[in-house]
Design an enzyme around this catalytic site. Sequence first.
Site, PDB file in Angstrom:
ATOM      1  N   ARG A   1       0.823  -1.212   0.000  1.00  0.00           N
ATOM      2  CA  ARG A   1       0.000   0.000   0.000  1.00  0.00           C
ATOM      3  C   ARG A   1       0.859   1.265   0.000  1.00  0.00           C
ATOM      4  O   ARG A   1       0.415   2.329  -0.365  1.00  0.00           O
ATOM      5  CB  ARG A   1      -0.986  -0.018   1.177  1.00  0.00           C
ATOM      6  CG  ARG A   1      -2.017   1.066   1.095  1.00  0.00           C
ATOM      7  CD  ARG A   1      -3.332   0.816   1.874  1.00  0.00           C
ATOM      8  NE  ARG A   1      -3.316  -0.209   2.866  1.00  0.00           N
ATOM      9  CZ  ARG A   1      -2.802  -0.081   4.090  1.00  0.00           C
ATOM     10  NH1 ARG A   1      -2.272   1.061   4.465  1.00  0.00           N
ATOM     11  NH2 ARG A   1      -2.830  -1.097   4.926  1.00  0.00           N
TER      12      ARG A   1
ATOM     13  N   TYR B   1     -14.804  16.271 -16.569  1.00  0.00           N
ATOM     14  CA  TYR B   1     -15.172  14.853 -16.473  1.00  0.00           C
ATOM     15  C   TYR B   1     -16.320  14.700 -15.467  1.00  0.00           C
ATOM     16  O   TYR B   1     -16.276  15.268 -14.386  1.00  0.00           O
ATOM     17  CB  TYR B   1     -13.941  14.046 -16.041  1.00  0.00           C
ATOM     18  CG  TYR B   1     -14.146  12.565 -16.070  1.00  0.00           C
ATOM     19  CD1 TYR B   1     -14.303  11.881 -17.274  1.00  0.00           C
ATOM     20  CD2 TYR B   1     -14.195  11.830 -14.888  1.00  0.00           C
ATOM     21  CE1 TYR B   1     -14.503  10.512 -17.302  1.00  0.00           C
ATOM     22  CE2 TYR B   1     -14.388  10.457 -14.909  1.00  0.00           C
ATOM     23  CZ  TYR B   1     -14.543   9.807 -16.116  1.00  0.00           C
ATOM     24  OH  TYR B   1     -14.740   8.457 -16.142  1.00  0.00           O
TER      25      TYR B   1
ATOM     26  N   ASP C   1      -5.550  18.623 -14.984  1.00  0.00           N
ATOM     27  CA  ASP C   1      -5.824  17.269 -15.476  1.00  0.00           C
ATOM     28  C   ASP C   1      -5.478  17.271 -16.962  1.00  0.00           C
ATOM     29  O   ASP C   1      -6.197  17.806 -17.789  1.00  0.00           O
ATOM     30  CB  ASP C   1      -7.302  16.928 -15.242  1.00  0.00           C
ATOM     31  CG  ASP C   1      -7.666  15.519 -15.748  1.00  0.00           C
ATOM     32  OD1 ASP C   1      -6.946  14.985 -16.602  1.00  0.00           O
ATOM     33  OD2 ASP C   1      -8.691  14.984 -15.285  1.00  0.00           O
TER      34      ASP C   1
ATOM     35  N   LYS D   1      -6.106   6.164 -19.967  1.00  0.00           N
ATOM     36  CA  LYS D   1      -6.314   6.675 -21.318  1.00  0.00           C
ATOM     37  C   LYS D   1      -5.006   6.610 -22.118  1.00  0.00           C
ATOM     38  O   LYS D   1      -4.556   5.528 -22.416  1.00  0.00           O
ATOM     39  CB  LYS D   1      -6.880   8.091 -21.238  1.00  0.00           C
ATOM     40  CG  LYS D   1      -8.012   8.258 -20.195  1.00  0.00           C
ATOM     41  CD  LYS D   1      -9.285   7.529 -20.555  1.00  0.00           C
ATOM     42  CE  LYS D   1     -10.303   7.470 -19.424  1.00  0.00           C
ATOM     43  NZ  LYS D   1     -10.753   8.758 -18.892  1.00  0.00           N
TER      44      LYS D   1
HETATM   45  C1  LIG Z   1     -11.261   9.164 -17.662  1.00  0.00           C
HETATM   46  C2  LIG Z   1     -10.981  10.442 -17.029  1.00  0.00           C
HETATM   47  C3  LIG Z   1     -10.861  10.568 -15.638  1.00  0.00           C
HETATM   48  C4  LIG Z   1     -11.086   9.412 -14.720  1.00  0.00           C
HETATM   49  O1  LIG Z   1     -10.109   8.422 -14.889  1.00  0.00           O
HETATM   50  P1  LIG Z   1     -10.383   6.850 -14.596  1.00  0.00           P
HETATM   51  O2  LIG Z   1      -9.059   6.242 -14.870  1.00  0.00           O
HETATM   52  O3  LIG Z   1     -11.467   6.426 -15.515  1.00  0.00           O
HETATM   53  O4  LIG Z   1     -10.795   6.773 -13.172  1.00  0.00           O
HETATM   54  C5  LIG Z   1     -10.537  11.803 -15.108  1.00  0.00           C
HETATM   55  N1  LIG Z   1     -10.335  12.869 -15.904  1.00  0.00           N
HETATM   56  C6  LIG Z   1     -10.465  12.781 -17.259  1.00  0.00           C
HETATM   57  C7  LIG Z   1     -10.231  14.000 -18.084  1.00  0.00           C
HETATM   58  C8  LIG Z   1     -10.784  11.581 -17.863  1.00  0.00           C
HETATM   59  O5  LIG Z   1     -10.921  11.497 -19.173  1.00  0.00           O
END
Ligand SMILES: *Cc1c(COP(=O)(O)O)cnc(C)c1O
Length: 552
Positions: A211, A264, A336, A361
């Site tokens: 962890r 998101y 982000d 992604k």
């Molecule tokens: C997909 C996404 C998230 C969340 O990520 P996960 O890996 O699905 O939890 C957060 N911000 C953006 C811009 C995203 O496209």
Amino acid sequence: MPPTFRPLPAAFVSTPLTSSSGWTRGMPPPTPRIVLSFSCHTYLGSRLDRSSLGVVRATPTLFTSRKPKLSYNNFLLKASAAPTEGNSLLRDNFTPSTSLNWEEATVREYVAALAENGHPLVTQVNGENQSLSDDWLEKKTRSKRESFLQDSGSTTKAVHGGEQKRQGKKARAILDAIAMPIVQSSTFTFRSSSDCIAYNQGQYDSFEYGRYGNPTTRAAEEKIMLLEEAEDALVSSSGMNSVTTMLLALLSPNDCLVTTRDCYRRTRQFLQTILPRMNIQTIVVDPADTASVEAALKQGAKLFFSEMPTNPLIRVIDAENIVRLCHRYGTICCIDSTFATAYNLKPLCLGADLVLHSGTKYLGGHNDLMCGVLAGKKELLEKIRSLHGILGGVVDPHSSYLLLRGMKTLSLRMRAHNENAALLAQVLSQHPKVSKVHYPSLSSHPDYHVAKTHFKNGFGGVLSFELRGEPFGMDTFAAGIRFVDALSIPHIGPSLGGVESLVEQVCIMGYFDQPQKVRRELGISNGLIRFSCGIEDKSDLVNDVLQALEAV
Ligand SMILES: *Cc1c(COP(=O)(O)O)cnc(C)c1O
């Protein structure tokens, strides 16, 4: 080099007693900076043939005026524990004259007290490295555990046999493997109590419990640090885990944060429904509205958090200006950058404090893993890592391996994603059945100029567009369905950033349960299509989209 599994000692700390039992069964500790070693040799004299306790760094301690005796026996039971090979003799009575407030003292302070007391003697090590011969290690390695196993029962053999040999061919192969091994281990062991003490004092570079860190995950974090030019990085179990852990770590009750409207959906949900329970409020601004950002920062907002580009309308904030404002008002700035990746944008180089990714992604890039990434200022990452160790959203080592593997081709993939999306945007913008294309390479995009100054190589592989028709009309809704279903290459699905193209009619994917008035505010019209370009051949994608538009 992987951060652990150093099977052969390239360097060894020079101490009064070099054959330290603390380092017996394998890896030597890393080269310390300034190390105070306490050696039992001096006071146990000739009774020790080849051991010292190991290396312990003494930290300055506050002592009280009361002077209770510190029993060495007591210390050993607490801190040094089971005798390993040479140090068994240390269980002999020894009472240093040091004083310590028993109720207040931590184990760290016991150790420091012992060191300061001169019993065991504290000597400064000059930092010179001394090599150990393979031969010495071979003997050490085969010593106790190996011979014990030879004579043990079949169950003991089944549990321990072949595992964890930290010397020889297998250990060397781990180090020599071109790909970082998947260290599928939930816990990490210490060869002796003195290694454990040294670990706690930051002198023994290893891992403790899954962890709190894992070698495969750390390798991924180190790759991210290089890509983002970050002081530190933390990979977690999902993008949302990174978002929520970051927010909870950095915000306290009565704080407020600023974010952009297009965002998101789950992030927005957390900001609007969970954080208010802790009396943390969110100010929402339009992505182009830098003036409102400043007004919010003036009011004392603790954090600015925005995607860049945003999801699903591919808006681009004026990050350079916003970063400057954040610095002026002492606000933490977190971007982000999931849609951009370090190939297109490096928020930290613009001065942002933190960059966040859904590693699910583009970083993973193959639609086969879930993880989240945070990178940036060490001081902030420390806070977040510490809460992460409590909340426990840990990525598994296999996903970390897939992330490492994915990131190797990030530039190659991003180049293709950028090119495919830019071409598709251009083609769509000229098509009579399309009313609007959301992609910043187009001069019609509201953030065209800002995007051009911020993005180095392109704008990513995701674009969205609206089919012609009444934005919230049933005909437009049906046209969206016809278009998506007529496509041959992209799969219908959420997510983005993989080598395979994905398509979604936004209102039936992420916003199925949202009332029209909410969708109207957010710009999620019935005919809004989000297209995540994969790395397929450009002409195939364009032809597929053109033929599907025929069906609309
Ligand atoms: C997909 C996404 C998230 C969340 O990520 P996960 O890996 O699905 O939890 C957060 N911000 C953006 C811009 C995203 O496209």
